[in-house]
Design a protein around this motif. Structure first.
Motif, short mmCIF file in Angstrom:
data_model
loop_
_atom_site.label_atom_id
_atom_site.label_comp_id
_atom_site.label_asym_id
_atom_site.label_seq_id
_atom_site.Cartn_x
_atom_site.Cartn_y
_atom_site.Cartn_z
N MET A 170 28.80 30.61 38.36
CA MET A 170 29.85 31.61 38.45
C MET A 170 31.18 30.99 38.86
O MET A 170 31.20 30.00 39.60
CB MET A 170 29.47 32.72 39.45
N ILE A 171 32.27 31.56 38.36
CA ILE A 171 33.61 31.13 38.74
C ILE A 171 34.40 32.38 39.10
O ILE A 171 34.49 33.31 38.29
CB ILE A 171 34.32 30.36 37.61
N ASN A 172 34.92 32.40 40.31
CA ASN A 172 35.68 33.56 40.79
C ASN A 172 34.91 34.87 40.65
O ASN A 172 35.44 35.90 40.25
CB ASN A 172 37.02 33.67 40.05
N GLY A 173 33.61 34.77 40.94
CA GLY A 173 32.77 35.96 40.93
C GLY A 173 32.29 36.39 39.56
O GLY A 173 31.59 37.39 39.43
N GLN A 174 32.63 35.64 38.50
CA GLN A 174 32.23 35.98 37.14
C GLN A 174 31.24 34.95 36.61
O GLN A 174 31.46 33.75 36.73
CB GLN A 174 33.45 36.03 36.21
N THR A 175 30.13 35.44 36.07
CA THR A 175 29.14 34.54 35.50
C THR A 175 29.66 33.90 34.22
O THR A 175 30.20 34.58 33.35
CB THR A 175 27.84 35.31 35.18
N VAL A 176 29.50 32.60 34.10
CA VAL A 176 29.92 31.88 32.90
C VAL A 176 28.78 31.98 31.88
O VAL A 176 27.69 31.49 32.11
CB VAL A 176 30.22 30.41 33.20
N THR A 177 29.04 32.64 30.76
CA THR A 177 28.00 32.86 29.75
C THR A 177 27.85 31.64 28.84
O THR A 177 28.70 30.74 28.82
CB THR A 177 28.34 34.08 28.89
N GLY A 178 26.76 31.66 28.10
CA GLY A 178 26.51 30.58 27.15
C GLY A 178 27.60 30.50 26.10
O GLY A 178 27.95 29.42 25.62
N ARG A 179 28.16 31.65 25.73
CA ARG A 179 29.23 31.67 24.74
C ARG A 179 30.46 30.94 25.25
O ARG A 179 31.07 30.14 24.54
CB ARG A 179 29.58 33.11 24.38
N VAL A 180 30.81 31.18 26.51
CA VAL A 180 31.99 30.53 27.09
C VAL A 180 31.76 29.03 27.22
O VAL A 180 32.66 28.22 26.97
CB VAL A 180 32.30 31.15 28.47
N ILE A 181 30.52 28.67 27.60
CA ILE A 181 30.20 27.24 27.71
C ILE A 181 30.35 26.55 26.36
O ILE A 181 30.91 25.46 26.24
CB ILE A 181 28.77 27.06 28.26
N SER A 182 29.85 27.22 25.30
CA SER A 182 29.96 26.66 23.95
C SER A 182 31.42 26.53 23.52
O SER A 182 31.82 25.52 22.93
CB SER A 182 29.20 27.56 22.97
N GLN A 183 32.23 27.52 23.84
CA GLN A 183 33.65 27.48 23.49
C GLN A 183 34.37 26.36 24.25
O GLN A 183 35.26 25.70 23.71
CB GLN A 183 34.30 28.83 23.79
N THR A 184 33.95 26.16 25.50
CA THR A 184 34.54 25.08 26.30
C THR A 184 34.21 23.72 25.70
O THR A 184 35.06 22.83 25.60
CB THR A 184 34.04 25.16 27.75
N ARG A 185 32.95 23.57 25.28
CA ARG A 185 32.55 22.30 24.65
C ARG A 185 33.39 22.05 23.38
O ARG A 185 33.83 20.92 23.13
CB ARG A 185 31.08 22.34 24.29
N ASN A 186 33.60 23.10 22.59
CA ASN A 186 34.39 22.95 21.37
C ASN A 186 35.83 22.55 21.67
O ASN A 186 36.43 21.72 20.96
CB ASN A 186 34.37 24.27 20.58
N GLN A 187 36.41 23.15 22.72
CA GLN A 187 37.77 22.82 23.10
C GLN A 187 37.88 21.36 23.55
O GLN A 187 38.80 20.64 23.15
CB GLN A 187 38.24 23.75 24.23
N LEU A 188 36.92 20.92 24.36
CA LEU A 188 36.94 19.53 24.84
C LEU A 188 36.74 18.56 23.67
O LEU A 188 37.36 17.49 23.62
CB LEU A 188 35.87 19.32 25.90
#
Length: 354
Positions: A294-312
């Protein structure tokens, strides 16, 4: 004089007979032409309806034509339109296997209308692909999500649901029921993950995303949801207080047992979070002991993780060896530098993280 009179009568009788026979033949021809005209009219109306994919109307018109003049063509057209009508209904009900059977009959109808034959062949290919996607792409992920949910691994359940919802074709009308079932499962799993009060109506025995599931049946029970929600809220509050004061709750209520199980899982997660934070030198004060994902009380979903990988990846950073936890830790580190959106991440954020 008598002979002339008889001759005149004979001639008059002949003309009367001739005229009568002529009128009779004309009437017969007109009747025949009228029937032929009706047949042609009904057949053309049926063809127009079929071209517009109004198969029920087409079937009726072809049957009307067949009643006027029974031909192999009118019979074949009527049967073919009926097959297409049934296929349409099966598709509306998401019964794709049955629809494929009807479309196959329509596409291979002897003496069928060429327009409907082409329509059936084209639609068959579309529905066959839909069925293939459900069987080979969606259902394996849906099964994985259901089993993860059953085992209490709500994060994994959410991630599997996100993978389904990220499929490029999922917004097609043919996947409407699938999408509804998956979104409902994700909603309940995410609520469980965040220890929120939720009506647990997930059937973990039903592993086909295209079947009638909790998402399509729960609305039927909506009249009872308000009272059960109130009771569930009171029970969960009691359970939460009991778990804080003692780990020996013996309540028979299933929600108490779930809360206790989640507390045990959270304790294990707390230990892992502490170790990860010490290794990466990140600011552990921004997360609690059970907030590793979680970041700032919000769970980081698999979709967000995948989008982060794509951005990096787009900025030249290879994250193939990174675990999902490491991606979340990076996002937390970048957030400390003021970069809180995925498209704001830079190589300097990666350097700072390392």
């Amino acid at each position: 004089m008598m002979k002339r009179s008889k001759l005149g009568v004979a001639i008059t009788a002949f003309f009367i007979t001739f005229l009568a026979v002529g009128c009779s033949n004309t009437s017969s021809n007109n009747s025949s032409n009228g029937g032929s005209d009706k047949y042609t009219t009904y057949m053309n109306q049926g063809k127009d309806a079929a071209s517009s994919q109004k198969y029920e109307t087409a079937e009726e018109k072809f049957e009307d034509a067949h009643d006027v003049k029974a031909t192999s063509e009118s019979k074949a057209y009527a049967d073919q339109a009926g097959d297409m009508k049934d296929a349409q209904e099966e598709i509306r009900e998401y019964e794709f296997k049955d629809a494929l059977g009807e479309l196959d009959k329509a596409a291979n109808k002897t003496n069928g209308y060429s327009v409907m034959t082409k329509q059936a062949s084209k639609l068959y290919k579309t529905i066959d692909k839909v069925q293939d996607h459900i069987t080979n792409d969606i259902n394996p992920l849906y099964k994985k999500a259901k089993l993860s949910y059953r085992d209490g691994d709500y994060q994994a359940a959410v991630e599997s649901c996100d993978q389904i919802l990220d499929l490029p074709y999922i917004n097609s009308k043919y996947y409407k029921k699938v999408k509804k079932n998956v979104k409902h499962l994700r909603k309940v799993a995410n609520a469980k993950l965040n220890s929120e009060n939720v009506n647990d109506d997930i059937d973990t025995e039903n592993l086909d995303a295209n079947d009638d599931d909790e998402a399509t049946t729960s609305n039927k029970q909506s009249s009872n949801s308000k009272s059960s929600s109130s009771n569930s809220s009171n029970t969960n509050n009691t359970s939460s207080n009991s778990n804080k004061s003692s780990s020996n709750s013996n309540s028979s209520n299933s929600q108490d047992n779930n809360a206790a199980s989640q507390k045990s899982s959270a304790t294990s997660s707390s230990s892992n979070t502490t170790a990860n934070n010490n290794n990466s030198n990140t600011n552990s004060s921004s997360t609690s002991s059970n907030d590793s994902m979680m970041i700032n009380g919000q769970t980081v979903t698999g979709r967000v993780i995948s989008q982060t990988r794509n951005q990096l990846s787009s900025i030249g950073v290879d994250t193939s060896s990174w675990s999902d936890q490491k991606v979340v830790d990076f996002m937390r580190s970048a957030a400390n530098s003021g970069h809180t959106t995925i498209d704001s991440y830079t190589k300097q954020d990666v350097e700072n993280f390392k």
